[in-house]
Enzyme design. Structure first.
Site, PDB file in Angstrom:
ATOM      1  N   ASP A  96     -63.669  -5.518  -8.482  1.00  0.00           N
ATOM      2  CA  ASP A  96     -63.589  -6.966  -8.702  1.00  0.00           C
ATOM      3  C   ASP A  96     -62.380  -7.595  -8.028  1.00  0.00           C
ATOM      4  OD1 ASP A  96     -65.789  -7.568 -10.175  1.00  0.00           O
ATOM      5  OD2 ASP A  96     -64.830  -7.269 -12.123  1.00  0.00           O
ATOM      6  N   ARG A 124     -61.815  -2.322 -18.173  1.00  0.00           N
ATOM      7  CA  ARG A 124     -61.063  -3.483 -18.657  1.00  0.00           C
ATOM      8  C   ARG A 124     -61.432  -3.822 -20.106  1.00  0.00           C
ATOM      9  NH1 ARG A 124     -62.070  -7.744 -14.001  1.00  0.00           N
ATOM     10  NH2 ARG A 124     -61.105  -9.119 -15.557  1.00  0.00           N
ATOM     11  N   TYR A 161     -59.498   5.922 -13.070  1.00  0.00           N
ATOM     12  CA  TYR A 161     -58.897   4.586 -13.092  1.00  0.00           C
ATOM     13  C   TYR A 161     -57.612   4.625 -13.902  1.00  0.00           C
ATOM     14  CZ  TYR A 161     -62.995   1.964 -11.355  1.00  0.00           C
ATOM     15  OH  TYR A 161     -64.001   1.450 -10.587  1.00  0.00           O
ATOM     16  N   ARG A 181     -67.499  -1.181  -5.965  1.00  0.00           N
ATOM     17  CA  ARG A 181     -67.331  -2.596  -5.615  1.00  0.00           C
ATOM     18  C   ARG A 181     -66.368  -3.223  -6.605  1.00  0.00           C
ATOM     19  NH1 ARG A 181     -73.172  -2.189  -6.050  1.00  0.00           N
ATOM     20  NH2 ARG A 181     -74.109  -1.675  -4.033  1.00  0.00           N
TER      21      ARG A 181
END
Lengths: 247, 247
Positions: free
Chosen positions: A52, A197, A110, A50
């Site tokens: 952002d 992040r 990622y 999910r």
């Protein structure tokens, strides 16, 4: 009834993230609408990650169930005809009816992109975090090495998250540079909320000299979000892909 | 009165090209407005290259005259504060008052980007031309070699153009591949209207087997737009930079 798996790429710029929320447009809501229209039956996908608001993907994964008879590997093409051009399904295939994208062992990759130069570049503004100050990549690589392997990443998890088990394994964290653009490429067995992040924001603090590489060991030990660096902006982040074991 | 030179980068997606036209937003009109506001005097830039609608730039060049006293190398920073984020001035400096960006010898570099894979990628949709069919890069490189040097490029010029002298020199035309993305990088002393996009469309026809590399010699000889391939879409094209002789 068949279960179909989709590999989904999107530019997250114009979406309020993956997950359905009332009153806003999300990747999940747009996929559900297009699939419902395509098959003429109510369809709701189950997503793997999910992401952002503002985060991009080249390989998020979702499944849905359908009575439709369309050949599984053609569904992606038919679906793309009904999707806006900032969402493109890369692949579709049939999976076992109990296959669930969040309940399988999988390796997620990622990438976090940093544009490190004196002036912003308009064509990269939506896909990389612009960073003006000099960065020492060797220091960043040294800091990254502390994060490899299995650790409790509670310090690298948004304080908003309520997840209990904060132990995760990072298989690799490569720091690559091409021209002015730095890519943090990270592979792991799962990531906490905002984890990539926060890792990016922390490595930037090491790169610009505000933190020392060795501090990463203490940050891990602290198990406290306040010990790590800031959460780097969403737009630099792309979910590159998810590797599942064959079924 | 000083003459200031700007190096301008922009994402051409939301603009009707460089040149001012009534009723639409162009790069030139937005620059003029921001400069007029910044200096409090009516300012009109002279651009080096009037790029088409949808074409991007990392290094277009423009000059303007001002009575303003701001340090020349700070103008770019002050100007960027007043520009939308899809235009970013990379550099500003003073030049002789008779320096004109279209009346100097200069080497221009363009890149044409082709995303060559089976499915579109949302984050590249505005910056690369999506091309589904297989491309043979060796054939494209062979074809490109015919274009090197001084030639009459009338076949590679939009039939709409009224320019008389269609002789230009191409110094290099490199074809590079990185992952799924092919870059045609072309340097020359000047380019006719749509020339790079017609070269790209023609090399694609060679790459997919519709034309033979040797046909490039005949296309040049024909001096007829109809002999060359189609004009590839604007969004794949970026004006990378312009190298002028020092003054």
């Amino acid at each position: 009834m068949r279960r179909i798996r989709l590999t989904v790429a999107y530019d997250g710029t114009n979406y309020h993230g993956w997950q359905i929320q009332p009153g806003v447009v999300t990747i999940e809501s747009v996929l559900n609408e297009a699939l419902t229209e395509l098959f003429g039956e109510e369809i709701a996908v189950i997503g793997a990650s999910r992401t952002d608001s503002g985060v991009h993907a080249r390989g998020n994964v979702a499944v849905f169930d359908t009575e439709g008879k369309m050949a599984a590997d053609r569904i992606c093409f038919a679906l793309n005809q009904r999707l806006p051009e900032d969402i493109r399904v890369q692949d579709s295939c049939q999976v076992p009816s109990d296959w669930h994208p969040r309940k399988q062992h999988c390796v997620k990759t990622y990438e976090y992109k940093i544009l490190n130069r004196r002036m912003e570049l308009p064509d990269r503004r939506l896909y990389a975090y612009f960073y003006y100050y000099d960065l020492d990549l060797e220091r960043m690589k040294e800091a990254a090495s502390y994060l490899l392997g299995e650790h409790d990443f509670k310090s690298f998890c948004s304080a908003k998250s309520q997840v209990e088990d904060t132990v995760r394994t990072i298989y690799s964290l490569d720091i690559l540079k091409e021209g002015d653009e730095i890519t943090l490429r990270i592979r792991g067995n799962g990531f906490l909320y905002n984890m990539v992040r926060i890792i990016a924001g922390t490595l930037l603090n090491v790169g610009n000299g505000r933190m020392e590489p060795e501090e990463l060991a203490e940050i891990l030990k602290a198990r406290d979000r306040r010990a790590a660096g800031p959460t780097a902006p969403a737009k630099g982040l792309t979910l590159v892909g998810m590797e599942y074991e064959p079924f």
